[in-house]
Design an enzyme around this catalytic site. Structure first.
Site, PDB file in Angstrom:
ATOM      1  N   THR A 115       4.188  66.134 111.399  1.00 20.14           N
ATOM      2  CA  THR A 115       4.700  66.320 109.877  1.00 20.14           C
ATOM      3  C   THR A 115       5.293  66.108 109.088  1.00 20.14           C
ATOM      4  OG1 THR A 115       4.877  68.476 110.855  1.00 20.14           O
ATOM      5  CG2 THR A 115       2.708  68.379 109.608  1.00 20.14           C
ATOM      6  N   GLY A 129       1.540  70.062  99.818  1.00 20.05           N
ATOM      7  CA  GLY A 129       2.248  69.546 100.213  1.00 20.05           C
ATOM      8  C   GLY A 129       2.337  68.959 101.258  1.00 20.05           C
ATOM      9  N   TYR A 184       1.067  63.099 104.938  1.00 18.85           N
ATOM     10  CA  TYR A 184      -0.017  63.642 106.367  1.00 18.85           C
ATOM     11  C   TYR A 184      -1.956  63.638 106.035  1.00 18.85           C
ATOM     12  CZ  TYR A 184      -1.518  66.304 110.214  1.00 18.85           C
ATOM     13  OH  TYR A 184      -2.322  66.847 111.125  1.00 18.85           O
TER      14      TYR A 184
HETATM   15  N1  CAA Z   1      -1.475  75.769  95.416  1.00 23.66           N
HETATM   16  C1  CAA Z   1      -1.469  75.777  94.886  1.00 23.66           C
HETATM   17  N2  CAA Z   1      -0.289  76.362  94.550  1.00 23.66           N
HETATM   18  C2  CAA Z   1       0.960  76.036  95.706  1.00 23.66           C
HETATM   19  C3  CAA Z   1       0.041  75.692  96.937  1.00 23.66           C
HETATM   20  C4  CAA Z   1      -1.167  75.924  96.952  1.00 23.66           C
HETATM   21  N3  CAA Z   1      -1.402  75.903  97.906  1.00 23.66           N
HETATM   22  N4  CAA Z   1       0.905  76.132  97.835  1.00 23.66           N
HETATM   23  C5  CAA Z   1       2.257  76.458  96.765  1.00 23.66           C
HETATM   24  N5  CAA Z   1       1.958  75.891  95.872  1.00 23.66           N
HETATM   25  C6  CAA Z   1       2.979  76.718  94.523  1.00 23.66           C
HETATM   26  C7  CAA Z   1       4.025  77.589  94.587  1.00 23.66           C
HETATM   27  O1  CAA Z   1       3.472  78.588  94.205  1.00 23.66           O
HETATM   28  C8  CAA Z   1       4.965  77.855  94.009  1.00 23.66           C
HETATM   29  O2  CAA Z   1       4.617  78.115  92.960  1.00 23.66           O
HETATM   30  P1  CAA Z   1       5.794  78.343  91.508  1.00 23.66           P
HETATM   31  O3  CAA Z   1       6.786  76.946  91.982  1.00 23.66           O
HETATM   32  O4  CAA Z   1       5.272  78.239  90.453  1.00 23.66           O
HETATM   33  O5  CAA Z   1       6.338  79.485  92.219  1.00 23.66           O
HETATM   34  C9  CAA Z   1       4.784  76.479  94.265  1.00 23.66           C
HETATM   35  O6  CAA Z   1       4.098  75.551  94.308  1.00 23.66           O
HETATM   36  C10 CAA Z   1       6.351  75.694  95.427  1.00 23.66           C
HETATM   37  O7  CAA Z   1       5.646  76.394  96.678  1.00 23.66           O
HETATM   38  P2  CAA Z   1       6.029  76.370  97.633  1.00 23.66           P
HETATM   39  O8  CAA Z   1       7.964  77.566  97.339  1.00 23.66           O
HETATM   40  O9  CAA Z   1       5.111  76.897  99.412  1.00 23.66           O
HETATM   41  O10 CAA Z   1       7.512  75.020  97.920  1.00 23.66           O
HETATM   42  P3  CAA Z   1       8.488  74.752  99.065  1.00 23.66           P
HETATM   43  O11 CAA Z   1       9.677  73.745  98.689  1.00 23.66           O
HETATM   44  O12 CAA Z   1       9.154  75.778  98.809  1.00 23.66           O
HETATM   45  O13 CAA Z   1       7.582  74.589  99.784  1.00 23.66           O
HETATM   46  C11 CAA Z   1       5.935  73.721 101.737  1.00 23.66           C
HETATM   47  C12 CAA Z   1       6.453  72.910 100.295  1.00 23.66           C
HETATM   48  C13 CAA Z   1       6.443  72.459 102.524  1.00 23.66           C
HETATM   49  C14 CAA Z   1       5.069  71.845 100.844  1.00 23.66           C
HETATM   50  C15 CAA Z   1       4.981  74.868 101.571  1.00 23.66           C
HETATM   51  O14 CAA Z   1       4.529  74.520 100.194  1.00 23.66           O
HETATM   52  C16 CAA Z   1       4.305  74.271 102.800  1.00 23.66           C
HETATM   53  O15 CAA Z   1       4.346  74.661 103.950  1.00 23.66           O
HETATM   54  N6  CAA Z   1       3.034  74.334 102.444  1.00 23.66           N
HETATM   55  C17 CAA Z   1       1.804  74.413 103.429  1.00 23.66           C
HETATM   56  C18 CAA Z   1       2.034  72.882 103.737  1.00 23.66           C
HETATM   57  C19 CAA Z   1       0.243  73.057 105.505  1.00 23.66           C
HETATM   58  O16 CAA Z   1      -0.396  73.380 104.879  1.00 23.66           O
HETATM   59  N7  CAA Z   1       1.132  72.010 106.184  1.00 23.66           N
HETATM   60  C20 CAA Z   1      -0.008  72.033 107.743  1.00 23.66           C
HETATM   61  C21 CAA Z   1       1.394  71.895 108.337  1.00 23.66           C
HETATM   62  S1  CAA Z   1       0.365  71.780 109.907  1.00 23.66           S
HETATM   63  C22 CAA Z   1      -0.860  70.370 110.278  1.00 23.66           C
HETATM   64  O17 CAA Z   1      -0.622  69.403 109.229  1.00 23.66           O
HETATM   65  C23 CAA Z   1      -2.134  70.145 111.012  1.00 23.66           C
HETATM   66  C24 CAA Z   1      -2.836  70.089 110.358  1.00 23.66           C
HETATM   67  O18 CAA Z   1      -3.296  69.049 111.372  1.00 23.66           O
HETATM   68  C25 CAA Z   1      -3.920  71.556 109.891  1.00 23.66           C
END
Ligand code: CAA
Length: 246
Positions: free
Chosen positions: A92, A149, A153
């Site tokens: 990722t 995010g 992927y």
């Molecule tokens: N839906 C809508 N809005 C969302 C959201 C979602 N799911 N997640 C975050 N947001 C919003 C936040 O509330 C924030 O809003 P504001 O700016 O208004 O405050 C904005 O989006 C930014 O979010 P972050 O603070 O999280 O942003 P960041 O840049 O610090 O981080 C990120 C971005 C790294 C992508 C983080 O959001 C994250 O880790 N997300 C999850 C990603 C994920 O699920 N990865 C899975 C990894 S494991 C894998 O992939 C295995 C598998 O197959 C399942």
């Protein structure tokens, strides 16, 4: 004669559980590892006390087309047959799209999707010729539903599902099955890299209220490559605790 299963990413969280499961099922596993994780892989095998008849380690960079062609052609020559391929290698590079770099995009597409071409292409013709073979591609719930995010992927994992269906059509007449397993959030180092509050929010949405274990995923692979899975092809089997139903 033992059946041979090639598993990419065999030292990873899900890959290692699939490796152990298929060894238990009676396969000789060819487990691939990358240069810099090679030592870690070897330590892991040593820890488990596995023999050469159960596992052979293979250094393979799944992102490199010609290198895969060369190494896997030689492997096929040496082993005589590869009965199963499990494409597990994946990474990722999560970032919201506006902050995602081309490097983040390319790394994920190369490792998660182009790898499937690189690894499957040198071996698939031999499966057609022999009139048997099983291919399982480890995709993700996020390739089915999309994930904030993870444009890179989700695109790669969705691509694996399209590949699975198309290749299933090409393999069907020869009795070669091609399926995908779509894990939900699984207790692996990949998922534990996530920010705690983000992971907690996702866990709260899982109807079963727990992460998958790597063994949950390995069980689905075992079924698809085993005797009972022979008439299933082109399918994507979700193992996600009810997180997404399709
Ligand atoms: N839906 C809508 N809005 C969302 C959201 C979602 N799911 N997640 C975050 N947001 C919003 C936040 O509330 C924030 O809003 P504001 O700016 O208004 O405050 C904005 O989006 C930014 O979010 P972050 O603070 O999280 O942003 P960041 O840049 O610090 O981080 C990120 C971005 C790294 C992508 C983080 O959001 C994250 O880790 N997300 C999850 C990603 C994920 O699920 N990865 C899975 C990894 S494991 C894998 O992939 C295995 C598998 O197959 C399942």
């Amino acid at each position: 004669m033992k059946k041979v299963a090639l598993i990419t990413g065999a030292s990873g969280g899900i890959g290692s559980a699939i490796t152990m499961q298929l060894i238990k099922d009676g396969f000789k596993v060819i487990g691939t590892y990358l240069n810099d994780t090679g030592q870690q892989t070897l330590d892991w095998v040593k820890e488990k006390g596995l023999s050469e008849d159960e596992i052979r380690l293979l250094e393979l960079d799944v992102t490199k087309t010609e290198h895969c062609q060369e190494v896997l052609t030689k492997l096929l020559d040496e082993e005589k047959h590869i009965d199963v391929i499990v494409n597990t290698a994946g990474i990722t590079r999560d970032a919201v799209f506006k902050k995602m770099t081309a490097a983040d995009w390319n790394a994920v597409i190369n490792t998660n999707l182009n790898s499937v071409f690189n690894v499957t292409h040198p071996i698939f013709p031999s499966m057609l010729e022999r009139g048997s073979g099983r291919i399982v591609n480890i995709t993700s719930v996020n390739g089915i539903k999309g994930q904030f995010g993870q444009t890179n992927y989700s695109a790669a994992k969705a691509g694996m599902i399209g590949f699975t269906k198309a290749l299933a059509l090409e393999g069907a007449k020869a009795g070669v099955t091609v399926n995908a397993v779509a894990p939900g959030y699984t207790a692996t180092p990949m998922v534990s890299q996530m920010r705690e509050e983000v992971l907690d929010a996702i866990k709260a949405q899982i109807p079963m209220k727990r992460l998958a274990t790597p063994e949950d995923i390995a069980g689905a692979v075992s079924y698809l490559v085993g005797e009972s899975g022979g008439y299933i092809t082109g399918e994507t089997l979700s193992v996600n605790g009810g997180l997404h139903m399709h």
